[in-house]
Write a protein that holds these residues in place. Sequence first.
Motif, PDB file in Angstrom:
ATOM      1  N   TYR A  35       8.731 -16.986 -54.595  1.00 49.19           N
ATOM      2  CA  TYR A  35      10.065 -16.802 -54.027  1.00 49.19           C
ATOM      3  C   TYR A  35      10.676 -15.508 -54.560  1.00 49.19           C
ATOM      4  CZ  TYR A  35      10.102 -21.378 -51.813  1.00 49.19           C
ATOM      5  OH  TYR A  35       9.832 -22.442 -50.990  1.00 49.19           O
ATOM      6  N   SER A  54      13.613 -15.010 -56.026  1.00 53.17           N
ATOM      7  CA  SER A  54      14.096 -15.209 -57.391  1.00 53.17           C
ATOM      8  C   SER A  54      14.458 -16.665 -57.617  1.00 53.17           C
ATOM      9  CB  SER A  54      15.310 -14.327 -57.689  1.00 53.17           C
ATOM     10  OG  SER A  54      15.682 -14.447 -59.054  1.00 53.17           O
ATOM     11  N   LEU A  55      14.122 -17.134 -58.771  1.00 52.13           N
ATOM     12  CA  LEU A  55      14.555 -18.450 -59.245  1.00 52.13           C
ATOM     13  C   LEU A  55      15.817 -18.302 -60.080  1.00 52.13           C
ATOM     14  CD1 LEU A  55      14.034 -21.529 -59.959  1.00 52.13           C
ATOM     15  CD2 LEU A  55      12.822 -20.648 -61.981  1.00 52.13           C
ATOM     16  N   ILE A  56      15.850 -17.292 -60.939  1.00 46.95           N
ATOM     17  CA  ILE A  56      16.896 -17.224 -61.961  1.00 46.95           C
ATOM     18  C   ILE A  56      18.156 -16.496 -61.509  1.00 46.95           C
ATOM     19  CG2 ILE A  56      15.186 -17.390 -63.794  1.00 46.95           C
ATOM     20  CD1 ILE A  56      15.513 -14.441 -64.326  1.00 46.95           C
ATOM     21  N   ALA A  59      17.857 -19.457 -53.773  1.00 48.06           N
ATOM     22  CA  ALA A  59      17.612 -19.900 -55.151  1.00 48.06           C
ATOM     23  C   ALA A  59      18.167 -21.297 -55.379  1.00 48.06           C
ATOM     24  CB  ALA A  59      18.238 -18.912 -56.140  1.00 48.06           C
ATOM     25  N   ARG A 103      15.649 -24.287 -56.842  1.00 48.59           N
ATOM     26  CA  ARG A 103      15.887 -24.969 -58.119  1.00 48.59           C
ATOM     27  C   ARG A 103      15.867 -26.482 -57.947  1.00 48.59           C
ATOM     28  NH1 ARG A 103      21.055 -21.022 -59.474  1.00 48.59           N
ATOM     29  NH2 ARG A 103      19.835 -19.167 -60.063  1.00 48.59           N
ATOM     30  N   ILE A 135       6.472 -21.039 -60.734  1.00 44.91           N
ATOM     31  CA  ILE A 135       7.277 -20.243 -59.810  1.00 44.91           C
ATOM     32  C   ILE A 135       7.130 -18.770 -60.167  1.00 44.91           C
ATOM     33  CG2 ILE A 135       9.600 -19.812 -58.920  1.00 44.91           C
ATOM     34  CD1 ILE A 135      10.276 -22.710 -59.815  1.00 44.91           C
ATOM     35  N   TYR A 136       6.801 -17.954 -59.173  1.00 46.97           N
ATOM     36  CA  TYR A 136       6.598 -16.527 -59.372  1.00 46.97           C
ATOM     37  C   TYR A 136       7.631 -15.734 -58.588  1.00 46.97           C
ATOM     38  CZ  TYR A 136       2.130 -17.605 -61.558  1.00 46.97           C
ATOM     39  OH  TYR A 136       1.167 -18.082 -62.409  1.00 46.97           O
ATOM     40  N   GLU A 137       8.176 -14.711 -59.249  1.00 45.43           N
ATOM     41  CA  GLU A 137       9.106 -13.797 -58.592  1.00 45.43           C
ATOM     42  C   GLU A 137       8.795 -12.371 -59.014  1.00 45.43           C
ATOM     43  OE1 GLU A 137      13.260 -13.333 -60.429  1.00 45.43           O
ATOM     44  OE2 GLU A 137      12.841 -15.474 -60.717  1.00 45.43           O
ATOM     45  N   SER A 169      10.618 -19.018 -64.718  1.00 43.83           N
ATOM     46  CA  SER A 169      10.188 -18.045 -63.720  1.00 43.83           C
ATOM     47  C   SER A 169       9.137 -17.133 -64.340  1.00 43.83           C
ATOM     48  CB  SER A 169      11.385 -17.217 -63.239  1.00 43.83           C
ATOM     49  OG  SER A 169      11.068 -16.523 -62.063  1.00 43.83           O
ATOM     50  N   ARG A 170       8.062 -16.896 -63.599  1.00 43.06           N
ATOM     51  CA  ARG A 170       7.000 -15.997 -64.051  1.00 43.06           C
ATOM     52  C   ARG A 170       7.081 -14.721 -63.220  1.00 43.06           C
ATOM     53  NH1 ARG A 170       2.652 -19.493 -66.370  1.00 43.06           N
ATOM     54  NH2 ARG A 170       3.511 -21.613 -66.381  1.00 43.06           N
TER      55      ARG A 170
END
Length: 378
Positions: free
Chosen positions: A7, A9-11, A19, A23, A38-40, A71-72
């Motif tokens: 995605y 962004s998660l954060i 987002a 979440r 989760i990768y961003e 988040s990675r």
Amino acid sequence: MKFVLFYHSLISDWNHGNAHFLRGIATELLLRGHRVEIYEPTDGWSLRNLRTERLSDSLMGFFKTYPHLLSRFYQLENFDVGAVLADADVVIVHEWNDPALVKKIGRHRARSNHYLLLFHDTHHRAVTDPESIARYDLEHFDGVLAFGKVLRDIYLDRGWAARVWTWHEAADTHVFRPLPGGPEEGDLVWIGNWGDDERTHELKQYLFDPVETLGLRARVYGVRYPERALQVLSAAGIEYGGWLPNYEVPRIFARFRLTVHIPRRPYRRALPGIPTIRPFEALACGIPLVSAPWDDVENLFTPGRDFLMVHSRREMEEAMAAILHDRKFARTLADQGRTAILRRHTCAHRVDELIGICRELRLSRFAEHRPRKEPAVT
């Protein structure tokens, strides 16, 4: 199962409403015992703007609210898809990703059949900028998750995908819930970004003018408000609160007496039945909601019971006044709205749907590869 999610962004939810849903879905998957990665991208525009505006302190609030989410970060040019997906069971790639990443993952899927691969679309670009969606190479994807039936039909009609499921957004009720009332700070609050003039007229008709006419104590939160918009807010007597981290929304709703939903024009005109995530979250928080018109063709709610639907400035003023002058009516409306969310529109419901889709795909794949029995020789 192990879910690997790509995605934007998660954060960071700076001008990035997806987002919110991400979440909630990730939280629900973890609660059910699944593994989630989760990768961003390292240079995502949402997180970059958050840092540029020196709002990084909000990241601490994110980690406090979601201590279970991680988040990675990756850089596309040296991203090892094979290593990341080696033990994946389900992979979901959101439409706000670089087409090169979508193609890279699709090619890996063509060489490996141990995981399911889904594309997730939660935007109006399929209508407003179809060329940008057509650039995605979905040949090797198992299907598409579209956040409304009308969007699902567009994918099928244009031949972008052979299998598409309707997968609406929903409220994360672990975070979006009624909170004990703090000190009352006003009558009305609206949380939404300016939106590239996609609803400028509608904001004036259904928010700015009614607030000014009724003399309400009102506040607006959001980003990308140009100077002329701030002047309009000031002229209407509306306080501008700037950007608000999404995890703070329930606390703010608890301090105001009503809120409104004002859909962007592309959704109202070209994508009926898609309310976006904001009204789900507001109703989950137990605040009375009045909505500018949108066509609920999928019968997600019962307008008039779960929230009030209005079709003119005058109707909006009457609805606002009714809620503010009759606390019993306001409480009943809020309770019915929250009940509608808990009955059908939580992230738990959407995870149920996702697991069902995965099961359907697994069964379909098994049927396709099942050896055929030779006819008996007589």
